[in-house]
Design a protein around this motif. Structure first.
Motif, PDB file in Angstrom:
ATOM      1  N   LYS A   1      19.748 -35.655 -44.605  1.00  0.00           N
ATOM      2  CA  LYS A   1      20.197 -36.814 -43.837  1.00  0.00           C
ATOM      3  C   LYS A   1      20.147 -36.481 -42.342  1.00  0.00           C
ATOM      4  O   LYS A   1      20.661 -35.454 -41.906  1.00  0.00           O
ATOM      5  CB  LYS A   1      21.620 -37.215 -44.241  1.00  0.00           C
ATOM      6  N   VAL A   2      19.531 -37.379 -41.587  1.00  0.00           N
ATOM      7  CA  VAL A   2      19.353 -37.182 -40.150  1.00  0.00           C
ATOM      8  C   VAL A   2      20.045 -38.322 -39.413  1.00  0.00           C
ATOM      9  O   VAL A   2      19.946 -39.485 -39.814  1.00  0.00           O
ATOM     10  CB  VAL A   2      17.849 -37.166 -39.781  1.00  0.00           C
ATOM     11  N   VAL A   3      20.762 -37.980 -38.347  1.00  0.00           N
ATOM     12  CA  VAL A   3      21.411 -38.987 -37.500  1.00  0.00           C
ATOM     13  C   VAL A   3      20.798 -38.906 -36.109  1.00  0.00           C
ATOM     14  O   VAL A   3      20.702 -37.820 -35.532  1.00  0.00           O
ATOM     15  CB  VAL A   3      22.936 -38.761 -37.418  1.00  0.00           C
ATOM     16  N   MET A   4      20.398 -40.052 -35.574  1.00  0.00           N
ATOM     17  CA  MET A   4      19.773 -40.072 -34.256  1.00  0.00           C
ATOM     18  C   MET A   4      20.684 -40.752 -33.232  1.00  0.00           C
ATOM     19  O   MET A   4      21.267 -41.806 -33.504  1.00  0.00           O
ATOM     20  CB  MET A   4      18.425 -40.779 -34.305  1.00  0.00           C
ATOM     21  N   THR A   5      20.799 -40.128 -32.062  1.00  0.00           N
ATOM     22  CA  THR A   5      21.629 -40.667 -30.994  1.00  0.00           C
ATOM     23  C   THR A   5      20.872 -40.573 -29.671  1.00  0.00           C
ATOM     24  O   THR A   5      19.803 -39.977 -29.579  1.00  0.00           O
ATOM     25  CB  THR A   5      22.956 -39.891 -30.867  1.00  0.00           C
ATOM     26  N   GLY A   6      21.473 -41.160 -28.634  1.00  0.00           N
ATOM     27  CA  GLY A   6      20.904 -41.057 -27.294  1.00  0.00           C
ATOM     28  C   GLY A   6      20.376 -42.376 -26.769  1.00  0.00           C
ATOM     29  O   GLY A   6      20.099 -43.313 -27.533  1.00  0.00           O
ATOM     30  N   GLY A   7      20.224 -42.440 -25.459  1.00  0.00           N
ATOM     31  CA  GLY A   7      19.738 -43.650 -24.831  1.00  0.00           C
ATOM     32  C   GLY A   7      18.322 -44.013 -25.234  1.00  0.00           C
ATOM     33  O   GLY A   7      17.981 -45.199 -25.343  1.00  0.00           O
TER      34      GLY A   7
END
Length: 261
Positions: free
Chosen positions: A204-210
């Motif tokens: 499972k991968v979580v992506m964040t950031g502008g």
């Protein structure tokens, strides 16, 4: 009592305000500029809006976290991104944060403990700054790049990772008659490759950031490339600030317990 997280990045300053149930009551995002103290104060004032003169407990994070003079404590952006992502997805995850000036890959176990992290600070390639530079070169507004990439029918793969060399390569592709939307999707792939080469991924991968906030098509591209479950928290650009606010809440509750003893 409300809980404030201030994430002063090299590019943008983000503020998130939570209540005691971790509900997001207000937020603000603005350019950090050259005066981090001023930008953090202005972002806080904008985020609190109608909350007025209520009591606030604040934790700062990010590149300019020491410049937030109204924060009681500060935490690293690694800790705050981990805190926020595990709040929304409480199981083993790999966090990929693509920010304005750097990328981070953070691995958490089933209890939210950090197993490892890696950060790229040596080069702007593969970050938001890279896409900003390319939007200027292509004379395409940054906010239009996501939709243009979606219209690509024959992606142009770019060999260069360096921002300067990529700009030269992009100009050459334009000279060859390649479509701009195909070039932009190639630029997205370049950013994705830089992130994926930093470390292996868990299931499972979580992506964040502008970059993720404003270019959600990248999330779809990573799902297709990795064939993994790729998740995105609400307001991914606020992940660091949200995590800092969760720390503020945790610290406040620990202080109350200490006073009661």
């Amino acid at each position: 009592m409300y809980f404030v997280g201030v994430d002063v990045g090299a590019s943008r300053t983000k503020v998130a305000i939570l209540d005691g149930e971790a509900n997001l009551l207000g937020f603000d995002v603005r350019r950090s500029g050259t005066d981090f103290q001023k930008s953090s104060r202005e972002a806080f004032e904008a985020a609190k809006g109608s909350l007025g003169q209520s009591d606030f407990s604040c934790v700062s994070t990010g590149y300019g976290r020491k410049n937030v003079d109204f924060a009681g404590e500060s935490k690293t952006e690694i800790a705050c991104h981990a805190k926020a992502c595990f709040h929304f997805f409480p199981y083993p995850i790999t966090i990929i944060d693509i920010g304005g000036q750097d990328n981070k890959v953070i691995k958490l176990d089933e209890k939210g403990r950090r197993i490892s992290f890696k950060m790229n600070r040596k080069c702007a390639a593969g970050t938001g700054a890279f896409l900003e530079e390319m939007s200027l070169r292509l004379n395409i507004p940054l906010e239009e790049m996501d939709q243009m990439a979606r219209r690509s029918t024959s992606m142009v793969e770019l060999g260069s990772y360096c921002t300067v060399f990529t700009a030269t390569e992009v100009l050459e592709k334009i000279r060859q008659g390649k479509k701009v939307e195909d070039i932009i999707k190639g630029l997205f792939l370049s950013v994705i490759k830089r992130a994926l080469e930093m470390d292996s991924l868990t299931d499972k991968v979580v992506m964040t950031g502008g970059v993720v906030e404003h270019n959600p098509y990248m999330v779809e591209m990573i799902r297709e490339i990795t064939q993994k479950e790729v998740l995105v928290p609400p307001h991914p650009q606020l992940a660091g600030a949200f995590g800092a606010a969760l720390f503020a809440m945790e610290i406040h509750r620990q202080q109350i317990k200490g006073d009661q003893k």
